[in-house]
Structures are given as C-alpha cells and as structure tokens.
Motif scaffolding. Structure first.
Motif, PDB file in Angstrom:
ATOM      1  N   LYS A 339      -6.173  -0.805   5.424  1.00 38.75           N
ATOM      2  CA  LYS A 339      -6.807  -2.077   5.094  1.00 38.75           C
ATOM      3  C   LYS A 339      -8.222  -1.905   4.552  1.00 38.75           C
ATOM      4  CE  LYS A 339      -4.229  -5.002   8.331  1.00 38.75           C
ATOM      5  NZ  LYS A 339      -4.299  -5.836   9.553  1.00 38.75           N
ATOM      6  N   ASN A 340      -8.886  -0.814   4.944  1.00 38.69           N
ATOM      7  CA  ASN A 340     -10.295  -0.649   4.592  1.00 38.69           C
ATOM      8  C   ASN A 340     -10.571   0.468   3.597  1.00 38.69           C
ATOM      9  OD1 ASN A 340     -11.314  -2.689   6.473  1.00 38.69           O
ATOM     10  ND2 ASN A 340     -10.674  -1.277   8.075  1.00 38.69           N
ATOM     11  N   GLU A 341      -9.601   1.333   3.352  1.00 39.80           N
ATOM     12  CA  GLU A 341      -9.781   2.458   2.441  1.00 39.80           C
ATOM     13  C   GLU A 341      -9.587   1.979   1.008  1.00 39.80           C
ATOM     14  OE1 GLU A 341     -10.821   5.454   0.879  1.00 39.80           O
ATOM     15  OE2 GLU A 341     -10.426   6.136   2.926  1.00 39.80           O
ATOM     16  N   ARG A 342     -10.696   1.760   0.298  1.00 42.90           N
ATOM     17  CA  ARG A 342     -10.632   1.151  -1.029  1.00 42.90           C
ATOM     18  C   ARG A 342      -9.913   2.042  -2.041  1.00 42.90           C
ATOM     19  NH1 ARG A 342     -14.254   0.481  -5.494  1.00 42.90           N
ATOM     20  NH2 ARG A 342     -15.808   1.784  -4.493  1.00 42.90           N
ATOM     21  N   VAL A 343     -10.172   3.359  -2.019  1.00 41.00           N
ATOM     22  CA  VAL A 343      -9.537   4.259  -2.977  1.00 41.00           C
ATOM     23  C   VAL A 343      -8.027   4.319  -2.729  1.00 41.00           C
ATOM     24  CG1 VAL A 343      -9.490   6.596  -3.900  1.00 41.00           C
ATOM     25  CG2 VAL A 343     -11.658   5.601  -3.155  1.00 41.00           C
ATOM     26  N   PHE A 344      -7.640   4.303  -1.455  1.00 43.73           N
ATOM     27  CA  PHE A 344      -6.216   4.288  -1.123  1.00 43.73           C
ATOM     28  C   PHE A 344      -5.542   3.056  -1.729  1.00 43.73           C
ATOM     29  CE2 PHE A 344      -2.719   2.877   1.582  1.00 43.73           C
ATOM     30  CZ  PHE A 344      -1.938   4.026   1.668  1.00 43.73           C
ATOM     31  N   LYS A 345      -6.200   1.917  -1.603  1.00 44.36           N
ATOM     32  CA  LYS A 345      -5.620   0.686  -2.155  1.00 44.36           C
ATOM     33  C   LYS A 345      -5.598   0.720  -3.677  1.00 44.36           C
ATOM     34  CE  LYS A 345      -8.186  -2.169   0.427  1.00 44.36           C
ATOM     35  NZ  LYS A 345      -8.651  -3.441   1.038  1.00 44.36           N
ATOM     36  N   MET A 431       5.224  -1.428   8.374  1.00 44.51           N
ATOM     37  CA  MET A 431       4.969  -2.795   8.839  1.00 44.51           C
ATOM     38  C   MET A 431       3.931  -3.521   7.994  1.00 44.51           C
ATOM     39  SD  MET A 431       7.091  -3.180  11.282  1.00 44.51           S
ATOM     40  CE  MET A 431       6.524  -4.687  12.071  1.00 44.51           C
ATOM     41  N   ASN A 432       2.963  -2.784   7.430  1.00 47.78           N
ATOM     42  CA  ASN A 432       1.873  -3.432   6.705  1.00 47.78           C
ATOM     43  C   ASN A 432       2.098  -3.558   5.202  1.00 47.78           C
ATOM     44  OD1 ASN A 432      -0.536  -3.868   8.694  1.00 47.78           O
ATOM     45  ND2 ASN A 432       0.253  -1.843   9.200  1.00 47.78           N
TER      46      ASN A 432
END
Length: 549
Positions: A339-345, A431-432
């Motif tokens: 939810k918080n890892e911007r590069v991952f998103k 799940m997410n």
C-alpha cells in the motif's frame, strides 16, 4: 566517464538548446551520468539479470532491445502492401503507441516522477529548465531506442518494398509519436499534481496509470472499428468528428496523403495534427516545467489521515486466511508495503489495468459476432482467465523495494525457514490485489451470463490459487521487498512469463475439457481443492540460508 554516441549526435543541435535558454554543457553532463547509471537498470519486459557482476560498460537496457526487435516482426506484414496506407499505418502506429505507452508507464513513470534530482542537482548551480529538459531527453532517448528496435524490421522492409519516401515519413513520425507520448504523459501527471497532494496524490497517480492502461487497450480495439473491412484491398474509412481525437489515425494519414496523392480534407487535417500536436505539446511542457517541479515536491509530503479502517480490515483478513501468528505478522507487513511502496505500485498497477480490460475485450468481440444471446450461450466467459495475467508481475516484483535496506529485519526473525514469510506475503498479494479484482469482474460476468457460470467461476478461482504458487515456484526466490528495483536479479523475465502463461492456458484447457463431461466440473473442483491444499502446504519449505540473506 564513457562518452556516449547519442550525446555526440545531440551536440549537433547544441545551438537550439542554447537559444531556448538551456545550459547545454550542464544538461549534457547530467545525461552522461544518467546513461551511465542506467547500465544497472533493467527494463520490465526482459526482467533482471541473474549475474551478480556486470561489466562496467555493459548496459542491460541495450541488451533488452533484442526482445523488442523480435516482437517487431509482427509489424512487417503491414508495410509490405501498398493497398490502403491509412488503414495499414494506422494499425502500425496503434500497435506502436500501445507498446511504447505501456513501456513508458511501467519503466519510466518512476523516472518522470523522480524527486531526487531536484534535491540533489538543483542544490548546485543548475536551473530547473535545464534539469527538466535533461529528464525529458533521458526518457525520449530510451523511448526512441525501444521504438526503433520494435519498428526496426518494419522500417528495413519498408525501405526496400515501399521506397525511400515511405521510409523517411515512417522514421519522422516515429520521432513525433515518441515526443507526443512522453510529453502528454508528463502533462497528465502535471494535471494530477496540480489538484492533489501527499499520500492521496500517490494513489491518484497509480489510478491514472490504471486508467491509461485501460484507455490504451480499449483504444487499440476501437481502432479496428473505424474501418469497414471487406478484404485487405477493400477497406472503407468513413470520417467522423470524434476520429480527430485518435492519434494513430493522424500518423497514418500522411502516407495516404503523400504517397497516394489523396487530397481529402480529413487526410490533410489528420496530417497537420500529426505534425503540430507533438510540437505544440513540447512547447507547452517546457513552459510548464517550473510548475511541474514545484508540484512534484508534493510527493514528499505524507498528508492525509492514516486509515484505521484499513488496519481493521487487514487484521480481519489476516486472521481469516493465515494459519499461524508468523504468517499473520508477514501478511500485515506485506500489506503495508504494497500500500505504501510507491515504486512497487508504479511497476504493478499497470498490470491491473490490463487484467481489468482484457476479459471484456474478448467479450465485446464475441458480442459483435453473435449478439447477446449468442454470447450468453457461448464459452466466452473463459476470457476471465486473463485476470490472472497480473500474477506473474506481482510475484516477480514482491522481492523488490525502494526501501530494501530494511531487509536486515529478516536476520533477526526467530525461525530458520522462510515458509511463513512467503505464505503470508503471497496471501497478502492475493487478498489485496487479486481477489478484489476477481470478485468485481466475476459479478459483472455473472450478470452478463445470467448466473449460469458460478461453478466455472469457482474453478477459475481455484486455478488462480494454483497458478499463483506455480509462478512462485518458477521465478527466482528472494525474500519479500529485500532487493532494489534497479538491481533486481532476473533470470526470469520474458522466458518465465511465456512459461507461466503457457501454464495458465493449460489450466484453462483442462477446465474446458472437464465441463464437457458429466459431473466433470465437480470432479475438477474436488481435484483442484486437494491439489491446492497440497501445493500451498509444501511449496514454501525454503531455508533462510538458501536465500543468501
């Protein structure tokens, strides 16, 4: 430091940059440093190199261009004919824009939205206009290399089959197309940056990426609907006002205008748009770069409320799907990171867009061919398997993070195997990211197929669970969020993607064969439940020492 050939070519246009008020020497040095560092970065399409050591002059990006060159063979067919340039080249540029925009979103959005340059470089005597031009040129160079590699086979064939004029038009429009794609993406991000800030802004940017991916996929399908296709020599184009907003048509028009001497008003208009819009867009971007940089600093802020409601949901779902306290801990950890890892998103969210739109693209094609009644009685609901296309991307990126230095925490965990770590992380991803998307698409499919496919949807979900573990077993193992994206190791990548997609197709084929026999669906469900229990229980018995952490 290595003097790159592309910079020597850029030197020819030094006077243009200086007239625009850009410090060329400083811009050139910034680009030189960026290109040197890029030797360690690996594009998404080929993944990461498995070797621990890299040659100083080795550039993983350059090596990856061979993959684009191979894929570009599909464009050759469109440039060997001389029947209808508007139709042929609109499709060529539709495919090119789709590929280049996808590459930009997945590989270069993080570069475009990088705020480290401002903190590091602008603290020196460098003005923002010079820095921003370096950033745009950095992306444009790589986009141009990708485009040339992808269109290279078609360019070479066109030179011999269609002549020099066709070749020159094609090459010039490739440059204009790349310019348009990069600048419009930057302007879109600027618009988002203007109205949002803090954590909300980061979420909005990710949603914009999903929307862009969906728009590209739908727009590519829409392109084929613009022509009434009888056969390749008899393609009829009926101009409509809304077609002036579809860029691939712009780039197809000059070929018909110049080579076939077709002076239709709409062709002249399309051709003017192909030339002027990219030029105007770059002028607008240069004017707005100070605003872009100012608003980009909002990514540093962490405004907004922390979601206690989200924490309650995470607590509930973790206890629902996890079987041990250790799993619950890493489920919550992975949920927070995703939810918080911007590069991952930035890496993963574009795949969500594809997974949303692809099932419906095939449904629309079925609807066009057989109507609603024909669609309901067909097996077109199998297109929901395309939802699983995002799983390999998720699994391959779960091992990487922009905050990878925090991986020391794994060294102090009070157990010796990584079973709970991997199971908790994969369940969090399920799940997410996967389950909400699957539920949404399943509800729509249930409505379309009038509730007849509930058993099939259960089978698909069980296959997705199995496919997720297969993807995990196929890819290289690394502890979750423990490695940097820039140096992400990758003997997986393109080859592994092919293997996993073949596996997904095989699971779908078994599903199709099962429903053709009496009680086959229920037997297959029982078999999948047993297989999933066994494979989820036994696929994660990996010692921490084996991972080299």
């Amino acid at each position: 430091m290595k003097d790159f050939k592309v910079l020597k070519i850029l030197d020819i246009f030094k006077f243009i940059f200086e007239k625009a008020g850009i410090d060329y020497d400083v811009m050139r040095r910034i680009l030189e440093i960026k290109f040197t560092l890029d030797g360690r970065r690996v594009p998404t399409i080929v993944g990461n190199s498995s070797s621990k050591k890299k040659d100083e002059d080795s550039n993983s990006f350059i090596k990856s261009l061979g993959v684009y060159l191979l894929l570009g063979i599909i464009l050759v067919f469109f440039v060997t004919k001389a029947d209808n340039y508007l139709y042929q080249m609109s499709f060529v540029f539709g495919i090119l824009m789709f590929m280049m925009m996808t590459s930009l979103i997945s590989d270069f959005s993080s570069v475009l939205l990088d705020i480290r340059d401002k903190n590091i470089i602008l603290s020196k005597p460098v003005d923002s206009k010079t820095l921003n031009m370096a950033k745009v040129l950095h992306i444009l160079f790589y986009m141009f290399f990708i485009t040339i590699s992808f269109s290279g086979p078609a360019l070479i064939v066109s030179l011999f089959k269609q002549g020099g004029i066709f070749f020159l038009i094609f090459l010039a429009e490739i440059i204009l197309m790349d310019l348009l794609i990069v600048v419009l993406t930057a302007l879109l991000y600027l618009l988002v940056l203007k109205f949002f800030d803090g954590e909300k802004l980061k979420d909005i940017i990710n949603y914009v990426q999903i929307a862009l991916t969906i728009a590209l996929s739908v727009g590519y399908q829409l392109l084929g609907r613009l022509f009434d296709f009888v056969d390749f020599k008899n393609v009829v184009f009926n101009p409509k006002w809304w077609q002036y907003f579809i860029p691939p048509i712009w780039f197809g028009a000059p070929f018909e205008l110049i080579l076939n001497n077709n002076r239709e008003t709409y062709l002249i208009t399309f051709s003017i748009l192909a030339l002027l819009v990219p030029i105007i867009s770059i002028i607008i971007y240069v004017k707005l770069t100070p605003s872009f940089e100012r608003n980009l600093q909002k990514l540093n802020s962490s405004g907004g409320k922390t979601g206690s409601r989200n924490n309650r949901i995470t607590d509930f779902t973790s206890k629902l799907v996890c079987r041990s306290e250790e799993e619950i801990v890493f489920y919550r950890f992975a949920t927070n990171m995703m939810k918080n890892e911007r590069v991952f998103k930035l890496k993963v969210y574009p795949s969500l867009g594809f997974s949303i739109v692809f099932p419906f693209i095939f449904l629309f094609n079925g609807l066009r061919n057989g109507g609603l009644e024909g669609l309901v009685s067909s097996k077109m609901y199998f297109s929901i398997y395309f939802t699983a296309l995002l799983i390999p991307t998720i699994v391959m990126n779960l091992g990487h993070s922009g905050n990878y230095k925090g991986a020391w925490i794994y060294r102090v965990v009070p157990f010796t195997d990584a079973k709970s770590i991997f199971k908790g992380t994969l369940k969090a991803a399920l799940m997410n990211l996967i389950l909400p998307l699957y539920i949404l698409i399943s509800i729509i499919f249930m409505i379309i197929f009038k509730g007849k496919i509930i058993v099939d949807l259960i089978i698909v979900f069980l296959n997705i669970l199995l496919f997720m573990v297969i993807c995990f077993r196929t890819t290289d193992k690394s502890l979750p969020f423990s490695k940097p994206f820039e140096l992400a190791e990758q003997s997986q990548g393109f080859l592994v993607m092919i293997i996993t997609f073949f596996t997904l197709g095989l699971l779908g084929l078994i599903h199709y064969l099962a429903i053709r026999t009496n009680y086959g669906s229920y037997i297959y469900i029982a078999a999948l439940i047993i297989v999933n229990i066994v494979i989820w229980k036994n696929s994660f018995n990996i010692a921490l020492e084996e991972l080299g952490e």
